[in-house]
Write a protein that holds these residues in place. Structure first.
Motif, short mmCIF file in Angstrom:
data_model
loop_
_atom_site.label_atom_id
_atom_site.label_comp_id
_atom_site.label_asym_id
_atom_site.label_seq_id
_atom_site.Cartn_x
_atom_site.Cartn_y
_atom_site.Cartn_z
N VAL A 83 42.28 43.89 35.31
CA VAL A 83 41.57 43.13 36.32
C VAL A 83 42.87 42.94 37.47
N PHE A 84 42.69 43.34 38.78
CA PHE A 84 43.44 43.27 39.91
C PHE A 84 42.81 42.31 40.68
N VAL A 85 43.62 41.09 41.01
CA VAL A 85 43.22 39.78 41.48
C VAL A 85 43.69 39.88 43.10
N LEU A 86 43.08 39.85 43.81
CA LEU A 86 43.34 40.23 45.13
C LEU A 86 43.96 39.07 45.96
N GLY A 87 44.97 39.46 46.71
CA GLY A 87 45.45 38.70 47.87
C GLY A 87 46.35 37.36 47.45
N TYR A 88 46.58 36.66 48.34
CA TYR A 88 47.61 35.33 48.36
C TYR A 88 46.51 34.40 47.40
N ALA A 89 45.38 34.37 47.60
CA ALA A 89 44.41 33.52 46.78
C ALA A 89 44.52 33.75 45.39
N GLY A 90 44.79 35.19 45.22
CA GLY A 90 44.82 35.62 43.62
C GLY A 90 46.19 35.28 43.19
N LEU A 91 47.30 35.13 43.90
CA LEU A 91 48.50 34.78 43.48
C LEU A 91 48.41 33.23 43.00
N ASP A 92 47.68 32.77 43.68
CA ASP A 92 47.33 31.04 43.59
C ASP A 92 46.66 31.18 42.15
N LEU A 93 45.49 31.81 41.97
CA LEU A 93 44.65 31.91 40.95
C LEU A 93 45.37 32.05 39.44
N LEU A 94 46.28 33.15 39.48
CA LEU A 94 46.95 33.71 38.52
C LEU A 94 47.97 32.51 38.01
N ARG A 95 48.25 31.69 38.70
CA ARG A 95 49.16 30.48 37.98
C ARG A 95 48.44 29.79 36.84
#
Lengths: 507, 502
Positions: free
Chosen positions: B402-414
């Motif tokens: 699953v590729f989590v997009l964008g800067y929001a994705g970077l936040d989510l992946l925390r």
């Protein structure tokens, strides 16, 4: 307890205690000037007193046996490490260099910030100088060492005679080598003003400016003393300002450094860069160092001293090709302070590249000499300077040499990486080192260029500010001279490549 | 004479002691107490509050050494490098949430130090500085905006104060160090993101203009422009260079502007309008300058400049809001209001009146912040969301990615511990298919609200969130996120396995 006997100053004995510099400090409070007997002539002076009585403080021996052994050991260890673990060794070396670069950059910022404060430099207005009158000014000794410069004698005498200081309180010695017949003849052909005299320096090794100055120092009559080069044009009220500076400063201030700058900044590209560099050094960095109470590597001329203290410190090291830098460190080790004075001495910027390289090679070599001399006993140096000044010493004296030698290597690596992106270069810079290195590349270099521009602006040389943007090219020349100096330090440590003057029509 | 000199000596000694106490109070005790107080308040007010969610996400990738981390660091003017670089050492040394708290604390220490620097040049008493610091802290606390209490906001505010104070002092005293401080602060401010571009440019451009009123400084306008302007220009140039090196496009970080506004040229012209707010102040400075022997418009000129800058920054916010990109409004308002507070603190007035003025100001600021567009895209329940997505994908295929997009994705992946979910900033379906051959690929797309609208994925695929795109088939919604499956022809092994499973 170590003791030593000081001679030829009225037969008064001084003893060194545990503190080797105690003599100079003691003499300030205890010595009576009348007790000193000034030597009669140059022949009776030992111009190499420092190297004879304190060889450990002199560059007469470039490196001690211990230093040679340590250097050899370090080289051997490095060679072994590179042979067995080349990548790890390279990574460690690069990391160490990067840390030093980061420290240098931060250091520069701190120094420049300190220099912008109003207390960084001693200032005296015309009104304040005029308010001193009438007064009896102390005798001021002026030393002007010259060698093979017959064409500048007349102008030098005229400019010193024109200085706003009572003629009968000036004690000017024109120091000429005995075999320099042309300059001797030129000096003798002039009708020298009162207080001016020619001091002939007997022929001896080494033939250096500090050796000549030591003779002049021993024969000096003044309470204060200053060195000028032959082509110098000091501001007329500089001597009075120096006297006022000493009188307004605490007793431990024994040296006051004037700012130096060039009267031929626009002669060519080299002089423009040179002027920008000098402006940054004397208008920003040295005042910043003075404001931080740091050890100050003195400029080659226009440093004003309390004569007695300088005599007690045995003057300059005749074997050091940047005797001024060395003296600045010795002053710091002895617990004395140097302040910057708001006055300028105008000099001639070297405008011919080969001569510039020779001059810069000598300066760089002198810094290497100075670093090795004072690092003979690093623990003692640390104790005498204190932690902060110990850092100043390495970042300043060591930093100049390190950056000149290391810069081309790192620039080449950066260029190769930008253009080709080879795997090898990336491996040498693990994450945090890469980040720090990138900071040094982008921030550090910018800071150094910006400081150059700031120096030009402070000196109101606005036209040179644009040129400061191309300072990295000038740094390449400095690096070339640095490597030349490094090699010369081992091959010809005492050779003095004299700067050629008189290449400009003065404004 | 002896008594007089002894009295003078005693007074000097007393002044020295007072100076040390004031320095300790304004530079040590008060900032520490206020910063700690703000931290405690933020945590108490909203337990889910985070000091730097986006920066934390980017730092996670940077520390892992991923390409996405480097791309995220430099690739957007809405998520600028400086707050991330500021946060990085904390993220490296400390675990969350301690890293966030430490970064927050240090950022607000910086703000209060900047307040001290901005006011002390006027020579006013230390209590004014303390009052100003306390007023700014109170303003943040009552703002009711989580964004006001972010580390990035503090960093931007602190740099704004330094830039504004530098310009004000330049207008007043014409000291070289003020040019240097304005230029340096302007450069760092520029690295805080697009909303600060205008304010930084204004502060720096005003340097030579303010000097035009006196003949001594007018002739050297080029020098002031060069010294003040070079740091921000250089900072922008390095940012461009890093975009070229990391992303292949030197202007990648500002390309979102072309997609967020209908006419980029008109937008940039509109952004220049707030500069008009400086004209009255410049006029005042020129008039005051022209009347004095020595260059410098004095305290009045400094105050005029500060007020004008604050107004210009509020006007910048108004322009951004009018173009529906006002998600940084809170930051700009914090900066502008802080500068106004400094302007108040620098005025010669009795302490009680200053305290009253601050009180009124803080009360009024509550309404100002309420008007600011809440941009927040706060991710609560990151871990739960990640587990849900992972469970969904695992239920369908053992080879899912699953590729989590964008800067929001970077936040989510925390909140994710799974290796199935990976960050992706620049969606190239073809490249992903080639790189992850044989795997079932999914794309998790954030809702394009607020700053997320500026994500690069929405330039290329404006309707991706609602309609997907070529080869992206909507799979399921997870809160504000939409999961899409990348449609590919199955491999022979996958077909065989499917047949066996049947």
């Amino acid at each position: 307890m170590e003791t030593a006997i000081c001679q030829s100053r009225g037969g008064v004995l001084h003893s060194h205690g545990e503190d080797d510099w105690g003599k100079a400090r003691t003499s300030m409070s205890e010595m009576n000037a009348d007790e000193r007997a000034t030597p009669h002539d140059a022949a009776s002076v030992d111009p190499l007193e420092l190297s004879h009585r304190r060889p450990e403080w002199s560059a007469s021996q470039p490196m001690t046996r211990t230093q040679k052994g340590a250097a050899a050991g370090l080289m051997a260890a490095l060679a072994l490490a590179l042979a067995f673990r080349p990548l790890a060794t390279a990574q460690v070396l690069i990391a160490a260099c990067t840390v030093f670069y980061v420290l240098l950059t931060l250091y520069k910022i701190v120094v420049i910030r300190a220099s912008l404060s109003p207390d960084a430099i001693l200032k005296f207005s015309e009104e304040e100088i005029a308010a001193q009158e009438p007064r009896e000014w102390p005798v001021f000794s002026i030393l002007v060492p010259m060698y093979k410069e017959p064409e500048t004698v007349r102008q030098m005498v005229a400019s010193l005679a024109a200085m706003d200081y009572p003629a009968d309180r000036k004690d000017v010695q024109i120091l000429l080598e005995a075999d320099d017949e042309a300059t001797l003849a030129a000096a003798r052909s002039l009708e020298l003003p009162p207080g001016f005299r020619v001091t002939e320096i007997p022929e001896s090794f080494p033939r250096t400016k500090p050796k000549a100055c030591n003779i002049g120092l021993a024969l000096a009559k003044g309470e204060y003393l200053v060195i000028y080069d032959a082509e110098d044009l000091p501001e007329k009220d500089q001597l009075k300002k120096a006297v006022m500076a000493f009188e307004a400063s605490p007793e431990k201030v024994v040296c006051v450094q004037s700012r130096l700058n060039y009267y031929n900044p626009r002669q060519n590209l080299l002089t423009r860069w040179f002027t920008a560099e000098y402006s940054a050094w004397f208008d920003l960095q040295l005042p910043g160092l003075a404001a931080l109470n740091a050890v100050i590597p003195l400029g080659g001329t226009s440093n004003h001293f309390k004569t007695r203290v300088l005599q007690d410190l045995m003057g300059w090291d005749a074997y050091n090709v940047t005797e001024d830098c060395d003296l600045g460190v010795r002053l710091g080790r002895a617990g004395f302070a140097t302040r910057m004075l708001e006055t300028t001495t105008w000099e001639e910027a070297c405008s011919v590249l080969p001569f510039w390289i020779k001059q810069r090679t000598r300066w760089q070599k002198g810094y290497i000499q100075t670093w090795f001399v004072h690092m003979r006993e690093p623990v003692k140096l640390f104790r005498e300077l204190g932690f902060v000044n110990f850092l100043h010493y390495h970042l300043l004296i060591g930093g100049v040499t390190f950056s000149a030698l290391a810069n081309p290597i790192f620039w080449l690596m950066a260029l190769v990486w930008f253009v080709f992106r080879p795997e090898g270069v990336a491996q040498l810079f693990p994450g945090p080192v890469f980040a720090a290195g990138a900071c040094c590349l982008f921030v550090g270099n910018f800071v150094f260029i910006y400081v150059s521009m700031l120096g030009c602006c402070k000196r109101k040389n606005d036209g040179l500010m644009w040129l400061a943007l191309f300072t990295p090219v000038y740094w390449l020349l400095m690096s070339y001279s640095g490597w030349r100096a490094f090699i010369q330090f081992f091959r010809d440590p005492f050779v003095w490549e004299k700067t050629q003057h008189g290449l400009v029509k003065k404004v | 004479m002896v008594d007089g000199s002894r009295v003078t000596g005693e007074r000097m000694e007393q002044d020295r002691r007072t100076y040390k106490v004031v320095r300790l109070l304004t530079g040590g005790v008060t900032p520490v107490v206020l910063a700690a107080g703000l931290l405690v308040y933020a945590r108490w007010h909203d337990p889910s509050w985070e000091a730097a969610p986006q920066a934390a996400g980017i730092c996670r990738e940077l520390i892992a050494g991923t390409t996405e981390g480097r791309q995220a660091l430099f690739g957007s003017c809405w998520s600028a490098p400086l707050p991330v670089l500021f946060y990085l050492p904390f993220a490296w040394l400390l675990p969350e949430p301690a890293a966030g708290w430490a970064a927050f604390f240090c950022a607000w220490l910086f703000v209060f130090w900047a307040v001290r620097e901005a006011v002390k040049s006027t020579g006013q008493s230390g209590w004014r500085i303390v009052l100003a610091q306390a007023a700014i802290a109170a303003m943040m606390a009552v703002s009711g905006c989580p964004q006001a209490l972010r580390a990035a906001t503090a960093l931007t505010a602190g740099l704004s104060l330094l830039a504004a104070a530098g310009l004000a002092d330049w207008a007043a005293y014409r000291r070289l160090r003020d040019v240097v401080s304005t230029g340096s602060a302007g450069a760092l401010l520029l690295l805080c993101g697009f909303p600060a571009f205008g304010p930084a440019a204004l502060a720096v451009a005003a340097l030579p203009l303010a000097a035009c009123g006196h003949r001594e400084t007018r002739s050297r306008a080029q020098a002031w422009l060069l010294l003040g302007g070079l740091p921000p220009v250089y900072a922008f140039g390095v940012w461009m260079l890093l975009n070229r090196l990391v992303l292949g496009d030197p202007l990648f970080f500002v390309r979102s502007l072309g997609h967020l506004v209908p006419d980029a040229g008109l937008f940039l012209a509109a952004l220049a309008l707030p500069a008009l707010a400086l004209l009255p102040a410049l006029l005042a400075v020129w008039i005051l300058d022209g009347r004095s022997e020595k260059p410098g418009a004095g305290a009045a000129g400094a105050s005029a400049m500060l007020v004008a800058l604050a107004v210009a920054w509020l006007a910048t916010d108004a322009v951004l809001v009018s173009y529906r990109i006002g998600w940084c409004g809170v930051t700009l308002r914090v900066c502008a209001l802080s500068v106004l507070m400094i302007a108040l603190a620098r005025l010669k007035q009795p302490l009680y009146r200053l305290a009253l003025s601050f009180g009124l100001f803080v009360w009024m600021s509550v309404f100002w912040f309420r008007e600011a567009a809440p941009d927040e895209r706060s991710e609560t329940g990151r871990g739960d969301l990640c587990r849900e997505v992972e469970s969904y994908v695992n239920a369908r295929t053992p080879y899912g990615r699953v590729f989590v997009l964008g800067y929001a994705g970077l936040d989510l992946l925390r909140g994710c511990r799974s290796e199935r979910l990976v960050a992706n900033l620049d969606l190239h379906v073809g490249s992903l298919r080639r790189a992850y051959k044989g795997q079932n690929l999914y794309v998790l797309v954030p809702e394009p609200v607020g700053a997320t609208r500026a994500e690069s994925v929405f330039w290329r695929y404006p309707d991706i969130y609602t309609r997907g795109s070529e080869r992206l088939l909507f799979a399921r919604a997870f809160g504000n996120w939409h999961l899409f499956e990348v449609v590919t022809a199955p491999t022979q092994e996958q077909l065989d396995e499917w047949r066996r499973a049947r």
